[in-house]
Design a protein around this motif. Structure first.
Motif, PDB file in Angstrom:
ATOM      1  N   UNK A  81       0.807   6.771   0.958  1.00  0.00           N
ATOM      2  CA  UNK A  81       2.029   5.970   1.068  1.00  0.00           C
ATOM      3  C   UNK A  81       1.729   4.512   0.772  1.00  0.00           C
ATOM      4  N   UNK A  82       2.788   3.764   0.420  1.00  0.00           N
ATOM      5  CA  UNK A  82       2.670   2.333   0.170  1.00  0.00           C
ATOM      6  C   UNK A  82       3.880   1.629   0.756  1.00  0.00           C
ATOM      7  N   UNK A  83       3.794   0.302   0.843  1.00  0.00           N
ATOM      8  CA  UNK A  83       4.888  -0.509   1.375  1.00  0.00           C
ATOM      9  C   UNK A  83       5.462  -1.356   0.239  1.00  0.00           C
ATOM     10  N   UNK A  84       6.792  -1.345   0.125  1.00  0.00           N
ATOM     11  CA  UNK A  84       7.499  -2.113  -0.901  1.00  0.00           C
ATOM     12  C   UNK A  84       8.521  -3.026  -0.237  1.00  0.00           C
ATOM     13  N   UNK A  85       8.917  -4.070  -0.959  1.00  0.00           N
ATOM     14  CA  UNK A  85       9.995  -4.935  -0.479  1.00  0.00           C
ATOM     15  C   UNK A  85      10.990  -5.162  -1.616  1.00  0.00           C
ATOM     16  N   UNK A  86      12.243  -5.480  -1.247  1.00  0.00           N
ATOM     17  CA  UNK A  86      13.276  -5.734  -2.244  1.00  0.00           C
ATOM     18  C   UNK A  86      13.826  -7.138  -2.075  1.00  0.00           C
ATOM     19  N   UNK A  87      13.879  -7.869  -3.161  1.00  0.00           N
ATOM     20  CA  UNK A  87      14.541  -9.182  -3.175  1.00  0.00           C
ATOM     21  C   UNK A  87      15.378  -9.280  -4.444  1.00  0.00           C
ATOM     22  N   UNK A  88      16.577  -9.823  -4.313  1.00  0.00           N
ATOM     23  CA  UNK A  88      17.526  -9.933  -5.432  1.00  0.00           C
ATOM     24  C   UNK A  88      17.742  -8.591  -6.122  1.00  0.00           C
ATOM     25  N   UNK A  89      17.759  -7.529  -5.322  1.00  0.00           N
ATOM     26  CA  UNK A  89      18.060  -6.202  -5.842  1.00  0.00           C
ATOM     27  C   UNK A  89      16.917  -5.512  -6.550  1.00  0.00           C
ATOM     28  N   UNK A  90      15.728  -6.110  -6.573  1.00  0.00           N
ATOM     29  CA  UNK A  90      14.581  -5.548  -7.300  1.00  0.00           C
ATOM     30  C   UNK A  90      13.472  -5.197  -6.312  1.00  0.00           C
ATOM     31  N   UNK A  91      12.899  -3.995  -6.465  1.00  0.00           N
ATOM     32  CA  UNK A  91      11.797  -3.559  -5.608  1.00  0.00           C
ATOM     33  C   UNK A  91      10.453  -4.013  -6.172  1.00  0.00           C
ATOM     34  N   UNK A  92       9.549  -4.433  -5.256  1.00  0.00           N
ATOM     35  CA  UNK A  92       8.195  -4.829  -5.609  1.00  0.00           C
ATOM     36  C   UNK A  92       7.229  -4.206  -4.600  1.00  0.00           C
ATOM     37  N   UNK A  93       6.039  -3.910  -5.040  1.00  0.00           N
ATOM     38  CA  UNK A  93       5.019  -3.446  -4.101  1.00  0.00           C
ATOM     39  C   UNK A  93       4.501  -4.636  -3.308  1.00  0.00           C
ATOM     40  N   UNK A  94       4.262  -4.423  -2.014  1.00  0.00           N
ATOM     41  CA  UNK A  94       3.761  -5.492  -1.146  1.00  0.00           C
ATOM     42  C   UNK A  94       2.260  -5.288  -0.946  1.00  0.00           C
ATOM     43  N   UNK A  95       1.466  -6.077  -1.643  1.00  0.00           N
ATOM     44  CA  UNK A  95       0.022  -5.968  -1.544  1.00  0.00           C
ATOM     45  C   UNK A  95      -0.485  -4.667  -2.140  1.00  0.00           C
ATOM     46  N   UNK A  96      -1.734  -4.359  -1.857  1.00  0.00           N
ATOM     47  CA  UNK A  96      -2.362  -3.167  -2.426  1.00  0.00           C
ATOM     48  C   UNK A  96      -2.630  -2.112  -1.354  1.00  0.00           C
ATOM     49  N   UNK A  97      -2.061  -2.308  -0.162  1.00  0.00           N
ATOM     50  CA  UNK A  97      -2.328  -1.387   0.942  1.00  0.00           C
ATOM     51  C   UNK A  97      -1.736  -0.016   0.657  1.00  0.00           C
ATOM     52  N   UNK A  98      -2.556   1.014   0.844  1.00  0.00           N
ATOM     53  CA  UNK A  98      -2.064   2.395   0.810  1.00  0.00           C
ATOM     54  C   UNK A  98      -2.783   3.169   1.903  1.00  0.00           C
ATOM     55  N   UNK A  99      -2.222   4.281   2.310  1.00  0.00           N
ATOM     56  CA  UNK A  99      -2.782   5.023   3.434  1.00  0.00           C
ATOM     57  C   UNK A  99      -2.330   6.478   3.378  1.00  0.00           C
ATOM     58  N   UNK A 100      -3.021   7.317   4.133  1.00  0.00           N
ATOM     59  CA  UNK A 100      -2.593   8.699   4.320  1.00  0.00           C
ATOM     60  C   UNK A 100      -2.056   8.853   5.739  1.00  0.00           C
ATOM     61  N   UNK A 101      -1.154   9.795   5.918  1.00  0.00           N
ATOM     62  CA  UNK A 101      -0.582  10.009   7.236  1.00  0.00           C
ATOM     63  C   UNK A 101       0.663   9.172   7.475  1.00  0.00           C
ATOM     64  N   UNK A 102       1.031   9.083   8.739  1.00  0.00           N
ATOM     65  CA  UNK A 102       2.295   8.448   9.126  1.00  0.00           C
ATOM     66  C   UNK A 102       2.148   6.944   9.314  1.00  0.00           C
ATOM     67  N   UNK A 103       3.268   6.233   9.116  1.00  0.00           N
ATOM     68  CA  UNK A 103       3.370   4.803   9.413  1.00  0.00           C
ATOM     69  C   UNK A 103       4.803   4.530   9.835  1.00  0.00           C
TER      70      UNK A 103
END
Length: 220
Positions: A81-103
């Motif tokens: 999984x990864x974490x993304x953020x949206x600004x002005x209607x556009x999605x971007x990845x937030x950093x390079x963090x990825x992980x397995x399992x739940x968050x």
């Protein structure tokens, strides 16, 4: 008029009141996507359960307001999984963090963005959980105290206009149903539909039903 304890004795003969405090994991069946999307807000935190890593999530990135945050299966390897953020209607990845399992996203209250783009309020934590270690799909789980869970059930299972004693009896019954569903295995304890008991989260709460929950606090 009967007291709530008399109502319980009538409908549940041979039982006695006890107390229970716990956290419960509620599967939000209405969120049919593999993303957990929440509205941006202050004091929002991401907790990655494996390793208990915590990230404080900002309200702005590059001087732009973050409208929404998303936990999403990683492109190219859906078991991560990864974490993304949206600004002005556009999605971007937030950093390079990825992980397995739940968050999970954590705050006092969170607005979950549903598949139809509406927002529904839930308390405490909204978790992205893979059904198994090899899953490329995710389910949305509200992790919440048994008390706040009961607040989200009572008005969905009985009209808030009912007499106070009837609502108190319903609160004890709802809390008991949730308590008996708790188990250490699996990735959720209970669902939010009539297949379990109906749970509406924070948006379902009313003054009358909240009072019933408070006045019977922890009782099962």
């Amino acid at each position: 008029r009967k007291a709530y304890t008399e109502i319980l004795s009538h409908y549940y003969p041979g039982t006695a009141l006890a107390t229970k405090a716990a956290s419960i994991r509620v599967k939000i069946n209405a969120d049919t996507t593999s993303s957990v999307i929440v509205k941006g807000r202050s004091d929002l935190k991401l907790t990655i359960l494996s390793g208990s890593k915590e990230l404080a999530l900002p309200t702005t990135v590059n001087d732009q307001t973050v409208e929404r945050w998303r936990i999403n299966p990683q492109s190219g390897d859906g078991t991560l999984s990864q974490i993304d953020y949206r600004e002005s209607g556009v999605w971007h990845r937030y950093g390079a963090t990825s992980w397995s399992g739940a968050a999970q996203f954590e705050a006092s209250t969170l607005t979950l963005i549903m598949p139809d783009d509406s927002g529904v309020t839930y308390r405490t934590a909204l978790r992205s959980a893979p059904p198994s270690a090899s899953s490329t799909s995710r389910d949305t789980i509200n992790v919440v105290s048994l008390e706040n869970y009961t607040r989200g059930v009572v008005a969905r299972e009985s009209p808030s206009s009912w007499h106070a004693a009837a609502l108190r009896a319903q609160a004890v019954a709802a809390r008991t149903y949730g308590a008996q569903a708790l188990h250490a295995s699996g990735y959720y304890d209970i669902c939010d539909t009539t297949a379990c008991q109906v749970y509406g989260g924070g948006i379902a709460e009313t003054g009358a039903t909240d009072a019933a929950v408070s006045e019977t606090a922890s009782k099962i």
